[in-house]
Design an enzyme around this catalytic site. Structure first.
Site, PDB file in Angstrom:
ATOM      1  N   ASP A  89      -5.234  -7.176  -5.842  1.00 32.63           N
ATOM      2  CA  ASP A  89      -4.803  -6.257  -4.784  1.00 32.63           C
ATOM      3  C   ASP A  89      -3.802  -5.258  -5.360  1.00 32.63           C
ATOM      4  O   ASP A  89      -3.591  -5.205  -6.577  1.00 32.63           O
ATOM      5  CB  ASP A  89      -4.254  -7.025  -3.559  1.00 32.63           C
ATOM      6  CG  ASP A  89      -2.975  -7.797  -3.837  1.00 32.63           C
ATOM      7  OD1 ASP A  89      -2.241  -7.455  -4.788  1.00 32.63           O
ATOM      8  OD2 ASP A  89      -2.691  -8.757  -3.094  1.00 32.63           O
ATOM      9  N   HIS A  96       0.813  -1.223   0.000  1.00 32.35           N
ATOM     10  CA  HIS A  96       0.000   0.000   0.000  1.00 32.35           C
ATOM     11  C   HIS A  96       0.846   1.274   0.000  1.00 32.35           C
ATOM     12  O   HIS A  96       0.573   2.185  -0.796  1.00 32.35           O
ATOM     13  CB  HIS A  96      -0.996  -0.029   1.167  1.00 32.35           C
ATOM     14  CG  HIS A  96      -2.051  -1.094   0.996  1.00 32.35           C
ATOM     15  ND1 HIS A  96      -3.135  -1.228   1.827  1.00 32.35           N
ATOM     16  CD2 HIS A  96      -2.174  -2.078   0.072  1.00 32.35           C
ATOM     17  CE1 HIS A  96      -3.882  -2.261   1.417  1.00 32.35           C
ATOM     18  NE2 HIS A  96      -3.308  -2.779   0.364  1.00 32.35           N
TER      19      HIS A  96
HETATM   20  C1  LHQ Z   1       8.165 -17.290  -9.363  1.00 34.63           C
HETATM   21  C2  LHQ Z   1       7.005 -16.515  -9.432  1.00 34.63           C
HETATM   22  C3  LHQ Z   1       6.464 -15.973  -8.248  1.00 34.63           C
HETATM   23  C4  LHQ Z   1       8.212 -16.975  -7.096  1.00 34.63           C
HETATM   24  C5  LHQ Z   1       7.503 -17.160 -11.412  1.00 34.63           C
HETATM   25  N1  LHQ Z   1       7.104 -16.236  -7.103  1.00 34.63           N
HETATM   26  N2  LHQ Z   1       8.768 -17.510  -8.191  1.00 34.63           N
HETATM   27  C6  LHQ Z   1       0.122 -10.075  -2.416  1.00 34.63           C
HETATM   28  C7  LHQ Z   1       0.353 -10.244  -1.010  1.00 34.63           C
HETATM   29  C8  LHQ Z   1       0.591 -11.475  -0.428  1.00 34.63           C
HETATM   30  C9  LHQ Z   1       0.515 -12.668  -0.906  1.00 34.63           C
HETATM   31  C10 LHQ Z   1       0.094 -13.096  -2.161  1.00 34.63           C
HETATM   32  O1  LHQ Z   1       0.002 -12.257  -3.257  1.00 34.63           O
HETATM   33  C11 LHQ Z   1      -0.061 -10.964  -3.372  1.00 34.63           C
HETATM   34  C12 LHQ Z   1      -0.317 -10.459  -4.722  1.00 34.63           C
HETATM   35  C13 LHQ Z   1       0.124 -11.297  -5.870  1.00 34.63           C
HETATM   36  O2  LHQ Z   1       0.957 -10.868  -6.619  1.00 34.63           O
HETATM   37  S1  LHQ Z   1      -0.626 -12.800  -6.101  1.00 34.63           S
HETATM   38  C14 LHQ Z   1       0.000 -13.332  -7.644  1.00 34.63           C
HETATM   39  C15 LHQ Z   1       1.390 -13.921  -7.539  1.00 34.63           C
HETATM   40  N3  LHQ Z   1       1.874 -14.276  -8.833  1.00 34.63           N
HETATM   41  C16 LHQ Z   1       1.463 -15.374  -9.479  1.00 34.63           C
HETATM   42  O3  LHQ Z   1       0.640 -16.130  -9.058  1.00 34.63           O
HETATM   43  C17 LHQ Z   1       2.156 -15.646 -10.801  1.00 34.63           C
HETATM   44  C18 LHQ Z   1       2.956 -16.925 -10.703  1.00 34.63           C
HETATM   45  N4  LHQ Z   1       3.748 -17.114 -11.911  1.00 34.63           N
HETATM   46  C19 LHQ Z   1       3.212 -17.546 -13.074  1.00 34.63           C
HETATM   47  O4  LHQ Z   1       2.045 -17.806 -13.200  1.00 34.63           O
HETATM   48  C20 LHQ Z   1       4.168 -17.728 -14.202  1.00 34.63           C
HETATM   49  O5  LHQ Z   1       5.470 -17.835 -13.702  1.00 34.63           O
HETATM   50  C21 LHQ Z   1       4.100 -16.564 -15.219  1.00 34.63           C
HETATM   51  C22 LHQ Z   1       2.769 -16.601 -15.957  1.00 34.63           C
HETATM   52  C23 LHQ Z   1       4.284 -15.223 -14.533  1.00 34.63           C
HETATM   53  C24 LHQ Z   1       5.241 -16.738 -16.245  1.00 34.63           C
HETATM   54  O6  LHQ Z   1       5.218 -18.053 -16.775  1.00 34.63           O
HETATM   55  P1  LHQ Z   1       6.483 -18.620 -17.578  1.00 34.63           P
HETATM   56  O7  LHQ Z   1       6.923 -17.608 -18.566  1.00 34.63           O
HETATM   57  O8  LHQ Z   1       6.093 -19.976 -18.055  1.00 34.63           O
HETATM   58  O9  LHQ Z   1       7.670 -18.745 -16.495  1.00 34.63           O
HETATM   59  P2  LHQ Z   1       7.839 -19.826 -15.322  1.00 34.63           P
HETATM   60  O10 LHQ Z   1       6.535 -20.140 -14.690  1.00 34.63           O
HETATM   61  O11 LHQ Z   1       8.652 -20.970 -15.843  1.00 34.63           O
HETATM   62  O12 LHQ Z   1       8.701 -19.000 -14.252  1.00 34.63           O
HETATM   63  C25 LHQ Z   1      10.118 -18.845 -14.363  1.00 34.63           C
HETATM   64  C26 LHQ Z   1      10.700 -18.995 -12.975  1.00 34.63           C
HETATM   65  O13 LHQ Z   1      10.196 -17.939 -12.151  1.00 34.63           O
HETATM   66  C27 LHQ Z   1      10.280 -20.296 -12.298  1.00 34.63           C
HETATM   67  O14 LHQ Z   1      11.336 -20.721 -11.483  1.00 34.63           O
HETATM   68  P3  LHQ Z   1      12.200 -22.046 -11.880  1.00 34.63           P
HETATM   69  O15 LHQ Z   1      13.141 -22.207 -10.749  1.00 34.63           O
HETATM   70  O16 LHQ Z   1      11.229 -23.160 -12.058  1.00 34.63           O
HETATM   71  O17 LHQ Z   1      12.862 -21.660 -13.181  1.00 34.63           O
HETATM   72  C28 LHQ Z   1       9.134 -19.856 -11.417  1.00 34.63           C
HETATM   73  O18 LHQ Z   1       8.943 -20.683 -10.291  1.00 34.63           O
HETATM   74  C29 LHQ Z   1       9.579 -18.491 -10.988  1.00 34.63           C
HETATM   75  N5  LHQ Z   1       8.443 -17.658 -10.611  1.00 34.63           N
HETATM   76  N6  LHQ Z   1       6.610 -16.474 -10.725  1.00 34.63           N
HETATM   77  N7  LHQ Z   1       5.369 -15.199  -8.245  1.00 34.63           N
END
Ligand code: LHQ
Length: 261
Positions: free
Chosen positions: A143, A88
């Site tokens: 958020d 925030h």
């Molecule tokens: C990650 C993340 C990530 C850690 C990719 N964290 N490592 C506020 C307050 C408190 C709590 C909760 O939330 C919030 C607000 C929010 O922001 S909630 C939303 C959080 N974000 C997500 O849910 C998005 C999660 N990520 C994804 O869905 C995908 O990674 C996206 C669509 C962003 C990208 O997909 P790709 O291009 O296929 O990349 P990837 O999934 O292979 O990610 C690359 C690396 O980054 C991977 O690590 P690794 O070691 O396997 O290479 C992911 O684990 C890491 N990463 N997002 N949020």
């Protein structure tokens, strides 16, 4: 503050703040959030800085909250306290910054990472940028200002579609929907965004600060109040040296030089 998770540099009146945890697509952990807040404060206080670019290193803009670091010893942390402490103040400070801000969206912007792009005044996206309101995909709700900015930018129906499905929106669609101001080829992203930022940095700083507040005010107030607010700001703007000098420059057929006085 020495930055570990972001880069900060100033050139030609433009502060560039780059999130720098590319291996996670710039997931937002506590350190990065604190550093972002500090960097915004620094840009705000610097007389040299007259425009700000927010971007990410690597192939992502930001993947939102770092989901790994948020799990603390297996116990979920207090989300409300986390939002109050980190998100925030950051969103509010960016929204209220009296200088133009541009999100240079170099890749995926997800969840709160997308919120960071939305709170900026302008968004320039590369053709490989993607946007997702990822919250719902992990059972959460928007958020960090997404529910405020998104319907204002793209309208109610599209905002609901994005937030309820978590769909991935590509750069071309984002441009059609008004989510971004410009889309440029990835290779030209830095050059084009910097050009725009320098143009703003060379603009009339006092007027730009007021324009930002005036437009936000107009969205939330009826016409008669907005007319009054416009008048108040116009009186202030008309009294600045910048205005007087720009009018003289106009008649002399010279470009104006704005000094923020
Ligand atoms: C990650 C993340 C990530 C850690 C990719 N964290 N490592 C506020 C307050 C408190 C709590 C909760 O939330 C919030 C607000 C929010 O922001 S909630 C939303 C959080 N974000 C997500 O849910 C998005 C999660 N990520 C994804 O869905 C995908 O990674 C996206 C669509 C962003 C990208 O997909 P790709 O291009 O296929 O990349 P990837 O999934 O292979 O990610 C690359 C690396 O980054 C991977 O690590 P690794 O070691 O396997 O290479 C992911 O684990 C890491 N990463 N997002 N949020």
């Amino acid at each position: 503050m020495v930055y570990q998770s972001i880069n900060y540099f100033v050139e030609r009146g433009v502060a560039t703040i780059a999130m720098n945890r590319p291996e996670t697509l710039n997931a937002l952990n506590d350190d990065m959030l604190s550093e972002l807040y500090d960097a915004i404060k620094r840009a705000e206080r610097s007389r040299e800085v007259r425009a700000v670019i927010l971007t990410g290193q690597g192939r992502g803009f930001s993947s939102g909250q770092d989901l790994k670091s948020f799990q603390h010893a297996g116990e979920p942390r207090d989300i409300g306290a986390h939002l109050d402490q980190f998100y925030h103040p950051l969103i509010q400070r960016l929204a209220e910054l009296d200088k133009p801000t541009i999100a240079m969206v170099n890749g995926v912007a997800a969840g709160a990472g997308m919120s960071l792009a939305l709170v900026c005044d302008l968004r320039v996206a590369s053709d490989s940028a993607r946007f997702t309101q990822a919250f719902v995909r992990i059972g959460l709700v928007p958020d960090s200002g997404s529910s405020y900015f998104l319907p204002r930018l793209i309208g109610y129906a599209r905002a609901l579609e994005m937030t309820m499905t978590g769909m991935m929106v590509d750069a071309v669609t984002a441009l059609q929907w008004g989510l971004v101001n410009r889309v440029v080829p990835q290779d030209h992203l830095v050059e084009e965004t910097t050009r725009l930022a320098i143009e703003l940095a060379e603009g009339a700083p006092l007027a730009l600060g007021m324009i930002k507040r005036e437009i936000a005010y107009g969205l939330a107030h009826p016409l008669h109040e907005t007319l009054e607010r416009e008048k108040d700001f116009q009186i202030q703007a008309a009294e600045t040296d910048d205005h007087q000098q720009a009018v003289q420059a106009f008649f002399l057929k010279k470009p104006p030089v704005f000094e923020g006085r």
